[in-house]
Design a protein around this motif. Structure first.
Motif, PDB file in Angstrom:
ATOM      1  N   GLU A 133       0.779  -1.030   0.096  1.00 43.05           N
ATOM      2  CA  GLU A 133       0.029   0.006  -0.076  1.00 43.05           C
ATOM      3  C   GLU A 133       0.895   1.426   0.154  1.00 43.05           C
ATOM      4  OE1 GLU A 133      -3.091   0.963  -0.378  1.00 43.05           O
ATOM      5  OE2 GLU A 133      -3.351  -1.028  -1.077  1.00 43.05           O
ATOM      6  N   GLU A 134       2.018   1.063   0.672  1.00 41.81           N
ATOM      7  CA  GLU A 134       2.749   2.589   0.775  1.00 41.81           C
ATOM      8  C   GLU A 134       3.334   2.970  -0.666  1.00 41.81           C
ATOM      9  OE1 GLU A 134       6.712   2.511   2.637  1.00 41.81           O
ATOM     10  OE2 GLU A 134       6.358   0.441   3.242  1.00 41.81           O
ATOM     11  N   ARG A 165       1.243   2.864  -3.334  1.00 42.21           N
ATOM     12  CA  ARG A 165       0.159   3.350  -4.265  1.00 42.21           C
ATOM     13  C   ARG A 165      -0.062   4.777  -4.488  1.00 42.21           C
ATOM     14  NH1 ARG A 165      -1.642  -0.895  -7.060  1.00 42.21           N
ATOM     15  NH2 ARG A 165      -1.668  -2.797  -5.571  1.00 42.21           N
TER      16      ARG A 165
END
Length: 86
Positions: free
Chosen positions: A47-48, A50
């Motif tokens: 997620e980091e 994205r």
């Protein structure tokens, strides 16, 4: 690992490298060159990363991150892209 004002954990970088390595070994005749590979379509992308995918300069950022991820010396902070040890 740091790229400009962006910082990523070593664990996320390891996952990015796994995605890269997995993409590279699918079919040798259909391999996408590393320089044009974008992990943004990968469902397992941490997620980091994205927010990077939404940036115009995402291809250049991933290119630099991939270069850092390919260098195993990053683990011991010998790579200039690593932050925290200096």
């Amino acid at each position: 690992v740091q790229d400009g004002d962006l910082k990523f954990s070593l664990e996320s970088m390891k996952k990015l490298k796994e995605l890269m390595d997995g993409n590279r070994h699918i079919n040798p005749h259909m391999v996408v060159p590393t320089a044009s590979y974008s992990p943004c379509q990968e469902k397992h992308l941490p997620e980091e990363f994205r927010p990077v995918c939404k940036r115009e300069d995402a291809p250049m950022i991933f290119k630099r991150l991939i270069l850092a991820a390919e260098d195993d010396l990053c683990e011991i902070c010998a790579n200039a892209a690593c932050a925290g040890c200096f």
